[in-house]
Design an enzyme around this catalytic site. Structure first.
Site, PDB file in Angstrom:
ATOM      1  N   ASP A  65       0.833  -1.190   0.000  1.00 45.26           N
ATOM      2  CA  ASP A  65       0.000   0.000   0.000  1.00 45.26           C
ATOM      3  C   ASP A  65       0.879   1.255   0.000  1.00 45.26           C
ATOM      4  O   ASP A  65       1.652   1.484   0.926  1.00 45.26           O
ATOM      5  CB  ASP A  65      -0.873  -0.052   1.259  1.00 45.26           C
ATOM      6  CG  ASP A  65      -1.915   1.036   1.269  1.00 45.26           C
ATOM      7  OD1 ASP A  65      -2.876   0.904   0.505  1.00 45.26           O
ATOM      8  OD2 ASP A  65      -1.738   2.024   2.000  1.00 45.26           O
ATOM      9  N   THR A  98      -3.323   5.706  -4.131  1.00 46.60           N
ATOM     10  CA  THR A  98      -2.204   6.468  -3.560  1.00 46.60           C
ATOM     11  C   THR A  98      -0.931   6.305  -4.385  1.00 46.60           C
ATOM     12  O   THR A  98      -0.242   7.282  -4.649  1.00 46.60           O
ATOM     13  CB  THR A  98      -1.931   6.041  -2.105  1.00 46.60           C
ATOM     14  OG1 THR A  98      -1.851   4.620  -2.066  1.00 46.60           O
ATOM     15  CG2 THR A  98      -3.036   6.493  -1.196  1.00 46.60           C
ATOM     16  N   THR A  99      -0.637   5.066  -4.768  1.00 46.13           N
ATOM     17  CA  THR A  99       0.580   4.843  -5.548  1.00 46.13           C
ATOM     18  C   THR A  99       0.482   5.583  -6.876  1.00 46.13           C
ATOM     19  O   THR A  99       1.423   6.258  -7.302  1.00 46.13           O
ATOM     20  CB  THR A  99       0.783   3.335  -5.788  1.00 46.13           C
ATOM     21  OG1 THR A  99       0.625   2.656  -4.552  1.00 46.13           O
ATOM     22  CG2 THR A  99       2.160   3.051  -6.328  1.00 46.13           C
ATOM     23  N   ASP A 396      -9.294  -0.130   1.348  1.00 50.53           N
ATOM     24  CA  ASP A 396      -9.144   0.339  -0.034  1.00 50.53           C
ATOM     25  C   ASP A 396     -10.430   0.086  -0.806  1.00 50.53           C
ATOM     26  O   ASP A 396     -10.897   0.955  -1.552  1.00 50.53           O
ATOM     27  CB  ASP A 396      -7.992  -0.401  -0.738  1.00 50.53           C
ATOM     28  CG  ASP A 396      -6.658   0.314  -0.549  1.00 50.53           C
ATOM     29  OD1 ASP A 396      -6.590   1.194   0.341  1.00 50.53           O
ATOM     30  OD2 ASP A 396      -5.700  -0.002  -1.262  1.00 50.53           O
TER      31      ASP A 396
END
Ligand code: ADP
Ligand code: MG
Length: 551
Positions: A65, A98-99, A396
């Site tokens: 994550d 997020t990545t 998520d």
């Protein structure tokens, strides 16, 4: 640190402070931002690798994550911290992607660096990025597709894809969890002024190591992590009538502490009798209301427990305020602030309230509530590491599905949406022309970093993949569904295989990445009173003793 005083800059720098100016400052910030993006890049997508993070104290976190990695990484350089902010904002706003946001942000910086080397002024780049972002949002809007909370099939796919890269292993596990998340969100989603609103606070997540990931369950109600106060009380109650009380079932201290001089055994006895009577009266009020299970936010006196047990009423004490609110939403009970206020109409309902030992610890499950406005997901898995990763996957998925329900739109993943936007932006750039055109093209190229990273992580040839994707997106109509099918290792129509993502996650990822890139590109002066960090070489961030990156 710096104050602007009527056009003149005044610096009062402490001894040993360092200052890096102009292009040097920009070059360092760009290199650092790109380095951060490269760290998380290898985790992107279902074929991404995990990171093992070891804290100063030796605690280990294994995750995939992006937000968690950056959080644990203790980045030290200010530009790196800004990149961490991108992930944090993304996580807070939509809970997924997020990545993606960090990778896009890092590539926007890298491409800006190339333009700077060619002598393009930072202001032109910033302006070009702004224009490109606005256009990208319009394209995104055009290629997004509508979805309603009733469309469980699409929502399930979105949940599956958002969990794809987490350590939730088998297809069976993912399917089960996706189902749980979609059902939970549908249950708590509310329609306000014609729009769906999702408050994910009303999906409680409790985790306990032990059992199997497949034992993870949706509870139409809530889990109270406490035990029943008295061994003589029933452990199971069917068709429970639930009382929520936020005052103590005790004789108030001030009453007993008040000066009473006891001079004889008879007096003592009558005093105790009096106390007993008061407690009995309290319990009597509960019984008369018809309650069969009591959740008390405060304490419950031993004697009161005894009376409740005798009346076969189950009771739990010192319940957290937030749990009381969830209990109210789940069971329909009203919280009574005093026993005198407790009426039958205040009671809530649950098909089953039971105490169960999980991993050696008793927990009270309030289940089978009718149309609860608050539900729970009870996460299980072999070890602490597994449950923690499953929990992140659940979060998520809640973020992704919640964002889809609220925004009502989805896009095709696997880098397809990014390619579609990139391709349309290239056309747009030519129309704009001039120097800004170069910045818009740089922006379009930065978006290609997503399919590129997905391909690299899947062991595919990144250049071939990009070339194929570009050709496909140029040749077909806007918003076609060609992307990276990472599981089969080829370029394909990935909508067909259900690689779907919330439009809002993409929107937020692009906008927070752009915002941060612009912010970093505006900096032409790094003043560091800590000496070392401003001049740190790119890539050399973090390390023990560094500051926490996320506070
Ligand atoms: P993020 O933190 O950005 O959400 P993830 O590691 O979850 O990063 O990866 C998300 C990316 O992986 C998205 O671009 C998504 O479309 C892609 N992805 C997920 N599953 C698949 C799949 N089965 N095939 C192709 N791409 C996928
Ligand atoms: Mg994700």
């Amino acid at each position: 640190m710096a104050k602007q005083m009527s056009g003149e800059q005044m610096y009062v720098l402490p001894e040993g402070a360092q200052r890096i100016l102009g292009r040097d400052a920009m070059r360092i910030n760009i290199a650092i931002g790109y380095a951060v993006a490269n760290i998380v890049k290898t985790t992107l997508g279902p074929k991404g690798m995990d990171k093992m993070l070891v804290s100063d104290l030796g605690d280990i976190v294994i995750t995939n994550d992006g937000a968690t990695i950056l959080d644990e990484m203790n980045v030290d350089h200010p530009a790196a911290k800004l990149m961490v902010e991108v992930a944090k904002t993304q996580d807070k706003e939509v809970g997924d992607g997020t990545t993606t946001s960090v990778v896009i942000g890092g590539n926007l910086l890298k491409n800006a660096g190339t333009l700077l080397e060619q002598g393009i002024h930072p202001t032109t780049i910033i302006k070009g990025y702004e224009v490109a972002e606005q256009e990208a949002m319009k394209i995104l809007e055009r290629i997004s597709k509508d979805v309603t909370p009733e469309d469980a099939k699409t929502l399930n796919r979105i949940a599956m894809i958002s969990m794809g890269s987490k350590g939730v292993g088998s297809e069976e596990e993912k399917t089960k969890i996706a189902n749980i998340v979609v059902t939970a969100l549908k249950q708590v989603a509310e329609k306000r002024d014609g729009k769906y609103v999702v408050d994910s606070d009303f999906i409680q997540i409790e985790k306990k190591a032990g059992g199997d990931v497949l034992d993870t369950e949706l509870i139409n109600g809530i889990i109270v992590d406490k035990e029943i106060v008295h061994a003589g009380m029933p452990k199971t109650i069917k068709a429970a009538k639930i009382a929520l009380i936020d005052s103590a079932l005790e004789i108030e201290k001030t009453e007993t502490d008040a000066k009473i001089e006891i001079t004889s055994p008879e007096q003592m006895e009558s005093f105790l009798k009096q106390e007993e009577k008061m407690l009995k009266e309290m319990v009597g009020k509960i019984q008369r209301s018809g309650a069969t299970a009591v959740f008390c936010q405060k304490g419950i006196d031993d004697l009161a427990q005894h009376y409740l047990a005798k009346m076969k009423i189950m009771a739990v004490r010192r319940v957290k305020k937030s749990d009381m609110e969830k209990l109210a939403r789940a069971t329909g009970a009203k919280v009574a602030s005093s026993l005198d206020d407790l009426n039958e109409s205040d009671l809530g309902n649950a098909g089953l309230v039971e105490e169960k030992k999980v991993g050696g610890e008793a927990m009270v499950f309030v289940r089978e509530c009718k149309d609860p406005k608050s539900v729970s997901i009870f996460v299980r898995g072999g070890t602490e590491h597994v449950v923690s990763e499953v929990e992140r996957a659940v979060k998520d998925a809640i973020g992704a599905v919640g964002a889809t329900i609220e925004y009502g739109k989805y896009v095709v993943g696997g880098g397809s949406a990014e390619m579609a936007i990139s391709s349309a932006l290239q056309d747009y750039a030519i129309k704009v022309g001039g120097r800004e055109q170069l910045a818009i093209q740089a922006f379009a190229e930065a978006l290609e970093a997503i399919p590129k990273a997905l391909a690299e992580n899947a062991g595919m040839d990144a250049i071939d993949t990009l070339v194929t994707l570009r050709t496909r997106h140029k040749a077909s109509k806007e918003g076609n569904s060609y992307g990276v099918d990472v599981l089969r290792g080829r370029v394909d129509d990935v909508e067909k295989i259900g690689v779907l993502e919330p439009a809002k996650v993409k929107k937020q990822a692009i906008s927070s990445a752009t915002e941060t890139a612009r912010l970093i590109l505006r900096i032409d002066d790094i003043i560091s009173s800590r000496g070392k960090s401003g001049g740190m070489p790119p890539g050399g961030m973090g390390g023990p003793g560094g500051e926490m990156g996320m506070d």
